[in-house]
Design an enzyme around this catalytic site. Structure first.
Site, PDB file in Angstrom:
ATOM      1  N   ASP A 221      44.097 -25.219  24.941  1.00 16.28           N
ATOM      2  CA  ASP A 221      44.230 -26.615  24.528  1.00 16.28           C
ATOM      3  C   ASP A 221      43.272 -26.921  23.371  1.00 16.28           C
ATOM      4  O   ASP A 221      42.098 -26.535  23.419  1.00 16.28           O
ATOM      5  CB  ASP A 221      43.874 -27.474  25.752  1.00 16.28           C
ATOM      6  CG  ASP A 221      44.232 -28.924  25.599  1.00 16.28           C
ATOM      7  OD1 ASP A 221      45.420 -29.213  25.422  1.00 16.28           O
ATOM      8  OD2 ASP A 221      43.309 -29.771  25.666  1.00 16.28           O
ATOM      9  N   GLU A 271      40.576  -7.049  27.895  1.00 19.50           N
ATOM     10  CA  GLU A 271      40.063  -6.140  28.937  1.00 19.50           C
ATOM     11  C   GLU A 271      41.178  -5.798  29.915  1.00 19.50           C
ATOM     12  O   GLU A 271      41.143  -4.772  30.593  1.00 19.50           O
ATOM     13  CB  GLU A 271      38.908  -6.803  29.717  1.00 19.50           C
ATOM     14  CG  GLU A 271      37.610  -6.865  28.937  1.00 19.50           C
ATOM     15  CD  GLU A 271      36.554  -7.750  29.627  1.00 19.50           C
ATOM     16  OE1 GLU A 271      36.790  -8.228  30.767  1.00 19.50           O
ATOM     17  OE2 GLU A 271      35.499  -7.985  29.007  1.00 19.50           O
TER      18      GLU A 271
HETATM   19  C1  GLC Z   1      46.251 -31.376  24.015  1.00 16.82           C
HETATM   20  C2  GLC Z   1      47.293 -31.579  25.066  1.00 16.82           C
HETATM   21  C3  GLC Z   1      47.456 -33.053  25.299  1.00 16.82           C
HETATM   22  C4  GLC Z   1      46.141 -33.620  25.748  1.00 16.82           C
HETATM   23  C5  GLC Z   1      45.024 -33.288  24.754  1.00 16.82           C
HETATM   24  C6  GLC Z   1      43.684 -33.562  25.319  1.00 16.82           C
HETATM   25  O1  GLC Z   1      46.642 -31.885  22.799  1.00 16.82           O
HETATM   26  O2  GLC Z   1      48.500 -30.966  24.677  1.00 16.82           O
HETATM   27  O3  GLC Z   1      48.474 -33.327  26.212  1.00 16.82           O
HETATM   28  O4  GLC Z   1      46.245 -35.015  25.877  1.00 16.82           O
HETATM   29  O5  GLC Z   1      45.038 -31.929  24.436  1.00 16.82           O
HETATM   30  O6  GLC Z   1      43.410 -32.669  26.360  1.00 16.82           O
END
Ligand code: GLC
Ligand code: CA
Length: 566
Positions: A221, A271
């Protein structure tokens, strides 16, 4: 206007050895996939119940990416994680997770997790400890800073000008520590300080823990935001239409030492053989995506989610991505849990559209471009954005922060449950769905579409089958062919002796195309077309031989795939 020949050639492909370069990834938003216990919320047993739909003989994808399944207060619907190493009981038990991995593996499906390592929930034990003491072991695990000073009324002033992407200032005053902490997203999503020695080690332990449980890799993310400028300098101003857009985000993401961090992360993933990783590019260009991808690490770019559904735009997008990625390996992404559904978005950018015809044409593009395709649950049904009233919205930025300087597309619209069959609850739940279903769920659902040879779903299935049998589509080169007719996009994928030609007509006008310039003088067979009478399209009745000089007629929004036979 017919343009001159643009050939985007890729040097001999060095990719293809790994399943994640050849395969197709399917994103599941767990809350919305299938509910097994009637509480209205999708869960892990629900996913297990539907693995046959996803595996070989079904849709035929290679891997499932699960949006976060970790314990979470749910303010950013799971992206505010309070324990990175566990399963939220709302989705099931730890044993359900291990069973999901086993059952997926039995069907040749791999499971990828969504790791949220940029921030945590404010309920995470790390943040509770960090907030409690300026001197304890977790004191510097988050971005804490003293105020820059006080205003005339004695209120503390933030350390710099950084903002929240979810609206408003990025710094939150904490009366307990008497310091500010930084958050790129919600106030309840404090940013981790990756420069603190303990943080990287703790994050990598999380990575190792999930690998040991059999996951096949990770989607990271907002990965390019992990590191910030060590001095926390203010971002320079620039022209823009929103508060966020008026800053050049030079210091709150994309730091020069970030590629080294990804190298260290990827070494851990490597790994265990056969594991993949893909970074979610946070708010950046295709150039940035390409520059952060490596031989071992993929990066999403957003060009395909931003382009209008118009021949010239589609062509320019392909040309641009090919040029920028060069011999790196791209992904192909048209939607996810943050973006408008392609059937809605592309249809809105076309004229008098038929969203299903657009969805079928888009499927051709997604599964024949160079790069690993990621498809988001519901895309294969041509689901459209759903009008979710504000009172039912589950997307805090859409209603928590309002200012003329901030606008937000309500992501609830693309997160609605999967409709499995006609009837109350659409086979998703026996209870009340956590988010309303698509209003056309009785007609647009998995069961109905499986019966119709020309449905969006069967178009995806046929394309995934075609791709699975074609090294050229999986890892071949991509060469754009000269425009034969206004608005028609054509390209050839080649690997060894195999050539596959893709022709697409993203417009509301019928068009023609003939194999000519840029292609050898030989014969081709039509193996898939998305227009025409549905039955013929699926039965192979259209498997006509085509030679140089034969003219193919394309319906509006139609895609055609041909393979070289001569
Ligand atoms: C990313 C995710 C989104 C979330 C953001 C904060 O962009 O895809 O859904 O709100 O991160 O975690
Ligand atoms: Ca449930």
């Amino acid at each position: 206007m017919a343009r001159t020949h643009i050939a985007t050639t890729v040097r001999s492909p060095r990719f293809g050895a790994d399943w994640w370069q050849r395969g197709v990834v399917y994103q599941i938003y767990p809350r919305s996939f299938a509910d097994s216990n009637g509480d209205g919320i999708g869960d892990l047993p629900g996913i297990i119940d539907h693995l046959d739909y996803l595996g070989r003989g079904g849709l035929g994808v290679d891997a499932l990416w699960l949006s976060p399944i970790y314990p979470s207060p749910g303010l950013d619907v799971g992206y505010d994680v309070s324990d990175h190493a566990g399963v939220d009981p709302i989705f099931g038990s730890e044993a359900d997770f291990d069973r999901l991995i086993d059952e997926a593996h039995r069907r040749g499906l791999r499971v990828i997790l969504d790791l949220v390592l940029n921030h945590t929930s404010d309920q995470h034990a790390w943040f509770r400890a960090s907030r409690a003491s300026r001197t304890g072991p977790y004191a510097d695990w988050y971005l804490w800073r003293d105020p820059a000073g006080r205003d005339g009324d004695g209120h503390p002033l933030p350390p710099n000008n950084w903002l929240s992407f979810f609206g408003g200032p990025g710094w939150q005053w904490d009366p307990k520590r008497e310091q500010f902490y930084f958050h790129t997203f919600l106030v309840e999503q404090p940013e981790l300080n990756w420069r603190a020695p303990g943080v990287e080690a703790a994050q990598f332990d999380v990575v190792r823990g999930w690998l040991a449980r059999g996951v096949a890799g990770f989607r990271l993310d907002v990965f390019n935001a992990f590191l910030k400028d060590p001095d926390l300098r203010s971002n320079p101003d620039r022209e823009g239409t929103t508060a966020w857009g008026r800053q050049d985000h030079r210091f709150d993401r994309d730091q020069p030492d970030f590629p080294d961090l990804i190298g260290r992360f990827r070494a851990i993933v490597d790994e265990t053989p056969g594991r993949m990783s893909v970074g979610e590019l946070f708010d950046g260009s295709v150039e940035r995506a390409a520059s952060l991808s490596t031989d071992r690490h993929l990066v999403f770019d957003w060009e395909l989610t931003e382009m209008p559904w118009r021949g010239s735009a589609v062509r320019d997008t392909i040309e641009h991505r090919e040029r920028v990625f060069g011999d790196r390996w791209p992904t192909a992404v048209m939607s996810n849990h943050d973006q408008p559904r392609p059937a809605s978005r592309y249809a809105q950018s076309g004229q008098a559209p038929d969203p299903d015809a657009v969805a079928r044409g888009a499927a051709v593009l997604l599964l024949t471009l160079r790069g690993t395709p990621f498809l988001y649950a519901g895309e294969e049904l041509g689901l459209q954005d759903v009008d979710v009233p504000a009172s039912e919205s589950v997307d805090p930025p859409a209603h928590r922060f309002t200012s003329p300087d901030f606008s937000w597309w309500d992501r609830s619209r693309c997160r609605t449950p999967i409709p499995w069959r006609p009837g109350a609850g659409a086979g998703f739940t026996t209870g009340r769905p956590w988010l309303r279903l698509n209003p056309d769920a009785d007609a647009r659902n998995v069961a109905v579409q499986l019966e119709h040879p020309g449905s969006v779903l069967n178009t995806y299935r046929r394309l995934i089958d075609l791709r699975a049998a074609s090294p050229a589509l999986q890892t071949g080169t991509l060469r754009l062919l000269p425009d034969a007719a206004e608005g028609v996009v054509a390209y050839v994928r080649e690997r060894g002796d195999e050539s596959v030609v893709v022709v697409l007509n993203p417009s509301r006008t019928a068009a023609t195309w003939a194999p000519s310039a840029g292609l050898p003088d030989t014969t081709w067979r039509v193996v898939l077309r998305t227009g025409g009478p549905a039955a013929a399209a699926a039965s192979g009745a259209d498997a006509a031989e085509v030679t140089t000089g034969t003219t193919l007629e394309l319906e509006p929004d139609e895609g055609i795939v041909l393979v070289r036979t001569g």
